[in-house]
Design a protein around this motif. Structure first.
Motif, PDB file in Angstrom:
ATOM      1  N   ALA A   1     -10.781   2.786 -10.173  1.00 31.40           N
ATOM      2  CA  ALA A   1     -10.087   2.419 -11.417  1.00 31.40           C
ATOM      3  C   ALA A   1     -10.140   3.545 -12.440  1.00 31.40           C
ATOM      4  CB  ALA A   1     -10.713   1.153 -12.001  1.00 31.40           C
ATOM      5  N   ALA A   2     -11.135   4.437 -12.311  1.00 28.39           N
ATOM      6  CA  ALA A   2     -11.255   5.533 -13.285  1.00 28.39           C
ATOM      7  C   ALA A   2     -12.069   6.652 -12.657  1.00 28.39           C
ATOM      8  CB  ALA A   2     -11.949   5.042 -14.546  1.00 28.39           C
ATOM      9  N   LEU A   3     -11.849   7.847 -13.182  1.00 31.02           N
ATOM     10  CA  LEU A   3     -12.565   9.028 -12.678  1.00 31.02           C
ATOM     11  C   LEU A   3     -13.107   9.795 -13.879  1.00 31.02           C
ATOM     12  CD1 LEU A   3     -12.926  10.285  -9.826  1.00 31.02           C
ATOM     13  CD2 LEU A   3     -10.906  11.670 -10.287  1.00 31.02           C
ATOM     14  N   GLU A   4     -14.416  10.039 -13.860  1.00 31.42           N
ATOM     15  CA  GLU A   4     -15.028  10.738 -15.008  1.00 31.42           C
ATOM     16  C   GLU A   4     -15.984  11.796 -14.489  1.00 31.42           C
ATOM     17  OE1 GLU A   4     -17.165   7.356 -16.301  1.00 31.42           O
ATOM     18  OE2 GLU A   4     -15.312   6.214 -16.582  1.00 31.42           O
ATOM     19  N   ARG A   5     -16.265  12.805 -15.329  1.00 30.51           N
ATOM     20  CA  ARG A   5     -17.300  13.787 -14.968  1.00 30.51           C
ATOM     21  C   ARG A   5     -18.664  13.137 -15.181  1.00 30.51           C
ATOM     22  NH1 ARG A   5     -16.262  17.593 -11.696  1.00 30.51           N
ATOM     23  NH2 ARG A   5     -17.567  19.230 -12.565  1.00 30.51           N
ATOM     24  N   ASP A   6     -19.666  13.492 -14.377  1.00 28.85           N
ATOM     25  CA  ASP A   6     -21.004  12.953 -14.618  1.00 28.85           C
ATOM     26  C   ASP A   6     -21.648  13.707 -15.786  1.00 28.85           C
ATOM     27  OD1 ASP A   6     -21.896  15.367 -13.657  1.00 28.85           O
ATOM     28  OD2 ASP A   6     -23.247  14.518 -12.153  1.00 28.85           O
ATOM     29  N   ALA A   7     -22.773  13.193 -16.245  1.00 25.80           N
ATOM     30  CA  ALA A   7     -23.380  13.739 -17.469  1.00 25.80           C
ATOM     31  C   ALA A   7     -23.677  15.233 -17.329  1.00 25.80           C
ATOM     32  CB  ALA A   7     -24.657  12.965 -17.793  1.00 25.80           C
ATOM     33  N   GLY A   8     -24.134  15.652 -16.147  1.00 20.12           N
ATOM     34  CA  GLY A   8     -24.462  17.066 -15.945  1.00 20.12           C
ATOM     35  C   GLY A   8     -23.232  17.939 -15.742  1.00 20.12           C
ATOM     36  N   GLY A   9     -22.083  17.325 -15.511  1.00 23.61           N
ATOM     37  CA  GLY A   9     -20.833  18.072 -15.312  1.00 23.61           C
ATOM     38  C   GLY A   9     -20.699  18.690 -13.942  1.00 23.61           C
ATOM     39  N   SER A  10     -21.612  18.325 -12.991  1.00 23.36           N
ATOM     40  CA  SER A  10     -21.539  18.965 -11.680  1.00 23.36           C
ATOM     41  C   SER A  10     -20.867  18.078 -10.635  1.00 23.36           C
ATOM     42  CB  SER A  10     -22.946  19.324 -11.196  1.00 23.36           C
ATOM     43  OG  SER A  10     -23.721  18.142 -11.136  1.00 23.36           O
ATOM     44  N   ALA A  11     -20.501  16.875 -11.011  1.00 19.47           N
ATOM     45  CA  ALA A  11     -19.892  15.967 -10.028  1.00 19.47           C
ATOM     46  C   ALA A  11     -18.945  15.004 -10.732  1.00 19.47           C
ATOM     47  CB  ALA A  11     -20.984  15.180  -9.310  1.00 19.47           C
ATOM     48  N   TRP A  12     -18.180  14.290  -9.916  1.00 18.21           N
ATOM     49  CA  TRP A  12     -17.285  13.250 -10.428  1.00 18.21           C
ATOM     50  C   TRP A  12     -17.882  11.878 -10.159  1.00 18.21           C
ATOM     51  CZ3 TRP A  12     -13.118  14.261 -13.352  1.00 18.21           C
ATOM     52  CH2 TRP A  12     -12.582  15.546 -13.301  1.00 18.21           C
ATOM     53  N   ILE A  13     -17.652  10.992 -11.104  1.00 22.58           N
ATOM     54  CA  ILE A  13     -18.033   9.588 -10.912  1.00 22.58           C
ATOM     55  C   ILE A  13     -16.742   8.794 -10.790  1.00 22.58           C
ATOM     56  CG2 ILE A  13     -19.199   7.581 -11.944  1.00 22.58           C
ATOM     57  CD1 ILE A  13     -21.136   9.834 -11.510  1.00 22.58           C
ATOM     58  N   ALA A  14     -16.574   8.137  -9.660  1.00 21.37           N
ATOM     59  CA  ALA A  14     -15.405   7.266  -9.480  1.00 21.37           C
ATOM     60  C   ALA A  14     -15.849   5.845  -9.768  1.00 21.37           C
ATOM     61  CB  ALA A  14     -14.885   7.386  -8.059  1.00 21.37           C
ATOM     62  N   ARG A  15     -15.197   5.233 -10.751  1.00 15.81           N
ATOM     63  CA  ARG A  15     -15.566   3.867 -11.139  1.00 15.81           C
ATOM     64  C   ARG A  15     -14.664   2.887 -10.410  1.00 15.81           C
ATOM     65  NH1 ARG A  15     -19.113   2.987 -14.834  1.00 15.81           N
ATOM     66  NH2 ARG A  15     -19.016   5.092 -15.714  1.00 15.81           N
ATOM     67  N   GLN A  16     -15.263   1.969  -9.673  1.00 14.55           N
ATOM     68  CA  GLN A  16     -14.489   0.980  -8.932  1.00 14.55           C
ATOM     69  C   GLN A  16     -14.081  -0.159  -9.860  1.00 14.55           C
ATOM     70  OE1 GLN A  16     -17.529   1.663  -5.197  1.00 14.55           O
ATOM     71  NE2 GLN A  16     -16.678  -0.372  -5.453  1.00 14.55           N
ATOM     72  N   THR A  17     -13.127  -0.967  -9.435  1.00 13.45           N
ATOM     73  CA  THR A  17     -12.688  -2.083 -10.283  1.00 13.45           C
ATOM     74  C   THR A  17     -13.816  -3.093 -10.515  1.00 13.45           C
ATOM     75  OG1 THR A  17     -11.639  -2.805  -8.236  1.00 13.45           O
ATOM     76  CG2 THR A  17     -10.169  -2.159 -10.003  1.00 13.45           C
ATOM     77  N   ASP A  18     -14.799  -3.175  -9.595  1.00  9.11           N
ATOM     78  CA  ASP A  18     -15.911  -4.123  -9.792  1.00  9.11           C
ATOM     79  C   ASP A  18     -17.049  -3.503 -10.613  1.00  9.11           C
ATOM     80  OD1 ASP A  18     -17.091  -2.321  -8.119  1.00  9.11           O
ATOM     81  OD2 ASP A  18     -17.331  -3.678  -6.412  1.00  9.11           O
TER      82      ASP A  18
END
Ligand SMILES: Cc1cc2nc3c(=O)[nH]c(=O)nc-3n(C[C@H](O)[C@H](O)[C@H](O)COP(=O)(O)OP(=O)(O)OC[C@H]3O[C@@H](n4cnc5c(N)ncnc54)[C@H](O)[C@@H]3O)c2cc1C
Length: 470
Positions: free
Chosen positions: A146-163
């Protein structure tokens, strides 16, 4: 789908792929071949049943795999072609298709390129089975990002699922198709708006499955009636697995084929040639008509954005989608996957994303020029042909005319570009200019006759040279 093996390291995988259709699966194969762990997530439930699914509605429609695409998939998944034939895909030679182009019937009966004709769900199911058996690849279905954000350290992506749950990876490949939300996620992450080019001739599809023997039209292997700007309706009949034939109808603007079963045959009867209507009358329908209307060429210019984030790539229709009439989408996805694999192997992915996006964009360049160069000739499209498109288009039509009058060399040159195995510069071979000059000076031989009329008399009395043995 695949066993839920835990993935090593801080992240869920080295690579997170969004979308388990052709582009996502082939990108996963590329990353696996280069030794990466891959998590592919797919919003649909993939229960193993063979049939079109909600997330890939085009699965009801005819799909052809251009020769370049077949070779590229074979390179990523060796043995794929043989398995597709063993699963029922019909191997045929495109030189045996009864093909009505803009200028007339193309030469028939000369070996050209192999096509393994199968329904889209069968091709995808086989690709899925092969890819999920590769080392390090895990597929999780029923997962919608549902959304894609950088992680706090900026070294990876966090993909947020609809749940609300999350997945993380240092590299995310978006392969979520035409309806991709990547442009929105990028804007939310502060990367600005992506410029998009759309060329829409307003084509619509309708298709229906028929029962008929695989050699129903022998020695023709199938029928293809191309739509043209002056007669924007066409269609195709090709044998597919299970003793069935896929019959597709296409039309642009007011000429879109209707959805009602009882209107399908009358639509085929209005085409430039009665071959498809004759076919439909001589076979037994097995399904209702299914329509599809989203066929615009859409190019999101991610490769030209002033800034591009690290650890992010886009492939397939999410990046560039084509009018499917030209059958290019899977081939482009497969060629992009080969480029990805080579880039992984050369260590040119993380940290080189911007350059890689430009190169992935270049893979789509020629198919884009071909598809939009044709579509912009339709009254239903808006926009202008570029001078190069206008020039190549004019010359291609001249070659098409030579081919319709029996010039095999012209046909071969066009075939190579159509199947994306040769550069368009091949159309500029001096011998082709010489043929055109001769035709201009001395006139053309007669047009080739209608192949079905000619061949039907000998049907079933000849060996079937079009069927390629597995
Ligand atoms: C009518 C029609 C006919 C076509 N005929 C041909 C043909 O003859 N030859 C050819 O080569 N190509 C053809 N194509 C194009 C071809 O279908 C695509 O180019 C090809 O499937 C590659 O697309 P893709 O994998 O990028 O996207 P898609 O096939 O659209 O798949 C996207 C996947 O991502 C999933 N997804 C989307 N959003 C999310 C999310 N947020 N989270 C998780 N998963 C998500 C979807 O469920 C789907 O599985 C045709 C297309 C159409 C419309």
């Amino acid at each position: 789908m695949s066993p839920n093996i835990p993935l090593a390291g801080r992240y869920d995988a080295d690579v997170l792929v969004i979308g388990a259709s052709m582009a996502g699966l082939l990108a996963a194969a590329a990353a696996s071949q280069a030794g990466r762990t891959v998590l592919v997530v797919e919003r649909d439930s993939l229960d193993g049943s063979l049939g079109p699914r909600k997330g890939v509605p085009q699965g009801h429609q005819p799909h052809v795999l251009l020769y370049r695409g077949l070779c590229a998939i074979e390179e990523l998944l060796p043995g794929f072609r043989t398995e597709l034939v063993q699963a029922g895909g019909v191997a045929l030679d495109t030189g045996y298709l009864a093909w009505l182009g803009e200028q007339g019937w193309a030469p028939i009966g000369n070996a050209a390129f192999e096509l393994v004709s199968a329904t889209r769900p069968l091709v995808e199911q086989l690709a899925r089975r092969r890819v999920t058996a590769l080392p390090g690849v895990v597929l999780r279905d029923g997962v919608r990002v549902a959304a894609l954000e950088r992680d706090a350290g900026g070294s990876a992506w966090i993909a947020r699922q609809t749940d609300g749950r999350t997945l993380s990876a240092p590299l995310v490949i978006d392969a979520s198709g035409r309806a991709s939300r990547l442009s929105v996620w990028l804007a939310e992450a502060g990367f600005g708006e992506v410029r998009t080019t759309t060329v829409d001739a307003g084509f619509g599809y309708a298709s229906r499955i028929y029962a008929a023997p695989v050699d129903h039209l022998a020695p023709a292997a199938g029928i293809l009636l191309l739509p043209t700007p002056s007669s924007p309706m066409g269609g195709v009949a090709l044998p597919v697995e299970g003793g069935r034939w896929m019959v597709g109808a296409v039309g642009a603007g007011d000429h879109c084929p209707p959805r009602e079963n009882e209107s399908f045959l009358p639509f085929l009867e209005r085409l430039r040639d009665p071959a498809l209507a004759d076919f439909a009358r001589s076979a037994t329908s097995l399904s209702d008509v299914v329509i599809h209307r989203r066929t615009d060429n859409v190019r999101r210019h991610y490769d030209r954005m002033p800034a591009w984030p690290t650890g992010l790539l886009a492939v397939g229709d999410s990046f560039c989608a084509f009018n499917p009439v030209y059958g290019q989408g899977i081939t482009v996805s497969a060629c992009q996957a080969l480029l990805l694999r080579d880039s992984f192997n050369a260590g040119r992915v993380l940290g080189a994303e911007r350059r890689l996006m430009q190169r992935l964009g270049q893979v789509a360049e020629l198919p884009w020029e071909i598809a939009t160069g044709e579509d912009l000739r339709y009254a239903t499209s808006q926009g202008e042909l570029s001078p190069v498109q206008a020039l190549f288009g004019k010359w291609s039509r001249q070659l098409d005319r030579l081919a319709a009058h029996g010039d095999l060399q012209a046909q071969r040159a066009l075939d190579r570009v159509y199947h994306l195995v040769g550069s368009p510069m091949g159309l500029l071979h001096p011998l082709l200019f010489w043929s055109a000059l001769k035709a201009w000076a001395f006139g053309l031989p007669p047009r080739l006759p209608r192949p079905l009329e000619r061949e039907v008399r000998t049907a079933h009395s000849m060996a079937l040279p079009n069927v390629v043995s597995s």
